[in-house]
Design a protein around this motif. Structure first.
Motif, PDB file in Angstrom:
ATOM      1  N   SER A 129       0.827  -1.215   0.000  1.00 31.53           N
ATOM      2  CA  SER A 129       0.000   0.000   0.000  1.00 31.53           C
ATOM      3  C   SER A 129       0.859   1.261   0.000  1.00 31.53           C
ATOM      4  CB  SER A 129      -0.943   0.013   1.197  1.00 31.53           C
ATOM      5  OG  SER A 129      -0.262   0.429   2.362  1.00 31.53           O
ATOM      6  N   GLN A 130       2.143   1.118   0.364  1.00 33.45           N
ATOM      7  CA  GLN A 130       3.035   2.273   0.287  1.00 33.45           C
ATOM      8  C   GLN A 130       3.736   2.365  -1.064  1.00 33.45           C
ATOM      9  OE1 GLN A 130       5.485   2.118   4.098  1.00 33.45           O
ATOM     10  NE2 GLN A 130       4.522   4.127   4.205  1.00 33.45           N
TER      11      GLN A 130
ATOM     12  N   ASN B  48      -6.733   0.379  -4.271  1.00 29.83           N
ATOM     13  CA  ASN B  48      -5.272   0.332  -4.399  1.00 29.83           C
ATOM     14  C   ASN B  48      -4.789  -1.062  -4.796  1.00 29.83           C
ATOM     15  OD1 ASN B  48      -5.631  -0.964  -1.981  1.00 29.83           O
ATOM     16  ND2 ASN B  48      -4.116   0.234  -0.851  1.00 29.83           N
ATOM     17  N   ARG B  75       2.355   4.263  -5.360  1.00 27.37           N
ATOM     18  CA  ARG B  75       3.472   4.990  -4.768  1.00 27.37           C
ATOM     19  C   ARG B  75       3.264   6.505  -4.916  1.00 27.37           C
ATOM     20  NH1 ARG B  75       9.431   3.230  -6.686  1.00 27.37           N
ATOM     21  NH2 ARG B  75       8.664   1.299  -5.779  1.00 27.37           N
ATOM     22  N   SER B  79      -2.195   6.242  -0.089  1.00 34.03           N
ATOM     23  CA  SER B  79      -1.747   5.559   1.124  1.00 34.03           C
ATOM     24  C   SER B  79      -2.941   4.861   1.742  1.00 34.03           C
ATOM     25  CB  SER B  79      -1.195   6.561   2.141  1.00 34.03           C
ATOM     26  OG  SER B  79      -0.014   7.117   1.665  1.00 34.03           O
ATOM     27  N   ARG B 148       2.255   7.795   9.221  1.00 34.91           N
ATOM     28  CA  ARG B 148       3.015   7.113   8.170  1.00 34.91           C
ATOM     29  C   ARG B 148       2.370   7.340   6.806  1.00 34.91           C
ATOM     30  NH1 ARG B 148       3.804   0.627   8.252  1.00 34.91           N
ATOM     31  NH2 ARG B 148       1.562   0.681   7.913  1.00 34.91           N
ATOM     32  N   ALA B 149       1.041   7.278   6.773  1.00 34.38           N
ATOM     33  CA  ALA B 149       0.331   7.510   5.511  1.00 34.38           C
ATOM     34  C   ALA B 149       0.551   8.951   5.034  1.00 34.38           C
ATOM     35  CB  ALA B 149      -1.154   7.220   5.684  1.00 34.38           C
ATOM     36  N   THR B 152       4.090  10.041   3.148  1.00 27.54           N
ATOM     37  CA  THR B 152       4.353   9.842   1.723  1.00 27.54           C
ATOM     38  C   THR B 152       3.673  10.932   0.889  1.00 27.54           C
ATOM     39  OG1 THR B 152       2.524   8.287   1.676  1.00 27.54           O
ATOM     40  CG2 THR B 152       4.717   7.345   1.797  1.00 27.54           C
ATOM     41  N   SER B 154       0.713  11.535   0.049  1.00 27.12           N
ATOM     42  CA  SER B 154      -0.245  11.063  -0.958  1.00 27.12           C
ATOM     43  C   SER B 154      -1.433  11.999  -1.018  1.00 27.12           C
ATOM     44  CB  SER B 154      -0.750   9.666  -0.584  1.00 27.12           C
ATOM     45  OG  SER B 154       0.330   8.822  -0.294  1.00 27.12           O
ATOM     46  N   ILE B 157      -5.912   9.146   0.801  1.00 31.94           N
ATOM     47  CA  ILE B 157      -5.683   8.201   1.895  1.00 31.94           C
ATOM     48  C   ILE B 157      -6.931   7.355   2.087  1.00 31.94           C
ATOM     49  CG2 ILE B 157      -5.031   7.858   4.311  1.00 31.94           C
ATOM     50  CD1 ILE B 157      -3.623  10.485   4.308  1.00 31.94           C
TER      51      ILE B 157
END
Lengths: 245, 241
Positions: A129-130, B48, B75, B79, B148-149, B152, B154, B157
């Protein structure tokens, strides 16, 4: 009987010490390259078994089952004589490296498969998911967690491979056990059974014992670390409860 | 931003999704509710490609997701926050937050750590930077997972039942963080059973049952005068007045 432990017998072993040194050298180099081959095969087939792709899983399964369910002596003979009779003889040491590497590789594959399968599926999903690709996921996320599960049984396989070099005897080997045997049965050198086997055994022990010791120490260390984390978890929860009261 | 077109998903003989069509706009806060087994988690996991649809298409930012391009598209865009947190247990909190920015987004250690501390402040856990995940409570772990999400950066989410595995006491601290996030221009898709949260945060609510979208609308419409009986029945059970 009294002659077996006589000084003369020990003296004879000392005189022919180069025989034992040669046997040891052959055993060590067969084992060393055998281990490298086993590791490579173990990683490839272990990853194939956990890839989730049916054809790859099937191939890995076939390899592991065939190798684990036939004697290593048979595999060794098969490789040596099949090649010898087709005029492609590769020599005893190389036969040993390949047959022991392929044999231990099957066990390594199982060790690696089990180590990867022990990691919760959520870890794979979090990494995916990352946006980690397969290799990044394995390298950064999964294998660092598997390694502590994999390492102790892997060391045991390494020790087994070292001891299994004695299988070379059946194809007229040059390893430590084979040379020890020819020494004690030889026309000029024969008779010094006990000292010869004691020396041979000691040489094996000196190589293998540190490895098994390393494996068991490592295992004990991991247990201690897990307990420590559980303890930390426990106290945090208790503190949390205390804080809420 | 996200578009699902005629998505079907089967697990063996079990049809979990039957023709799901859904579009999520940029910056939209979409909440998905429905009974267990209704397919809402599967739907969000199709966004995802943790589950690849049996048939139908998923578009992210106009690009069609495929098995080949999913790693890159995910990527760059998406997330996810999981029910079970799924933090990496062998890394400290800080490492959990910096690994993807450093290894996947080519940020320097310094940049990644600045970003990590920024988002640790957002979730209120700066002091836990050097702790290991297993030493934290469930609520704290989930707040770290949200950080953490965010690290990145993004645009999207996905939250898959983020409070379902938590103690009742720690649910609110996670919801508070999510409410805070909802003020940003991040596209959020949330599968949840927290109706209070849905009412407060959602731009739109989607109700699923039996692998299909039964009804969708804004919270007001949804909670005050839903059309379908299935939704009325569900709300009647779940909201204790």
């Amino acid at each position: 009987m009294s002659g077996i432990f006589s000084a003369r017998a020990w003296d004879k072993v000392w005189t022919y010490r180069s025989t034992f040194a040669l046997g040891l050298f052959n055993t060590v180099r067969t084992a060393f390259f055998g281990i490298l081959l086993a590791l490579v095969l173990g990683i490839i087939f272990g990853l194939m078994a956990t890839s989730g792709k049916k054809p790859l899983k099937f191939i890995s399964r076939v390899y592991v089952e065939i190798i684990q369910n036939t004697p290593v002596l048979l595999q060794c003979c098969f490789l040596y004589y099949a090649l010898a009779f087709s005029n492609h003889s590769i020599g005893i040491i190389l036969t040993g490296i390949i047959s022991l590497g392929v044999y231990t590789g099957a066990y390594m594959a199982e060790v690696i498969r089990a180590g990867i399968e022990a990691i919760p599926v959520g870890q794979f999903e979090a990494a995916s998911s990352q946006g980690f690709n397969y290799i990044e996921k394995m390298y950064y996320i999964i294998l660092p967690q598997s390694i502590k599960i994999i390492l102790p049984p892997m060391v045991n396989q390494v020790v087994n491979l070292i001891k299994n070099t004695s299988c070379l005897y059946i194809i007229g080997g040059a390893d430590l056990i084979s040379l020890t045997y020819s020494f004690v049965t030889g026309e000029n050198t024969g008779g010094a059974y006990a000292p010869a086997y004691i020396v041979s055994g000691l040489l094996f022990f000196v190589i293998c014992f540190p490895l098994t010791k390393f494996a068991s120490t490592w295992e004990a260390y991991l247990k201690k670390m897990d307990q420590r984390i559980q303890f930390a978890q426990h106290t945090t929860i208790e503190e949390g409860v205390a804080a809420n009261e | 931003m996200i578009k699902l077109e005629h998505v079907y998903k089967n697990f063996g003989d079990l049809e979990v999704l039957k023709d799901v069509n859904l579009e999520v706009k940029e910056g939209e806060k979409l909440v998905m509710i429905g009974p267990s087994g209704s397919g809402k988690s599967t739907t969000i996991r199709c966004m995802n490609f943790l589950e690849e649809p049996t048939s139908g298409s998923v578009y992210i930012n106009g690009e069609k997701l495929t098995h080949q391009n999913k790693t890159k598209v995910i990527r760059d865009n998406i997330s996810m926050v999981f029910q079970q947190f799924n933090l990496y247990p062998h890394m400290t909190v800080l490492k959990n937050l910096t690994i993807a920015p450093m290894k996947l987004h080519h940020k320097s250690k310094k940049e990644a750590e600045e970003l990590a501390f920024h988002y640790l402040d957002v979730v209120g856990l700066r002091e836990k930077a050097h702790a290991y995940p297993t030493m934290l409570s469930g609520g704290q772990q989930q707040r770290i997972a949200i950080a953490r999400a965010l690290c990145t950066e993004s645009k999207i989410i996905l939250f898959d039942e983020p409070t379902s595995a938590l103690d009742p006491e720690t649910i609110q601290e996670v919801l508070d963080v999510m409410i805070k996030l909802a003020k940003e221009n991040i596209t959020m898709v949330v599968v949840t059973h927290e109706m209070g949260f849905a009412r407060q945060v959602a731009d739109r609510i989607v109700f699923m049952a039996g692998g299909q979208i039964i009804e969708e609308g804004n919270p007001e419409h949804f909670f005050e005068n839903p059309e379908s009986d299935r939704v009325k029945q569900f709300l009647g059970k779940i909201i204790r007045k």
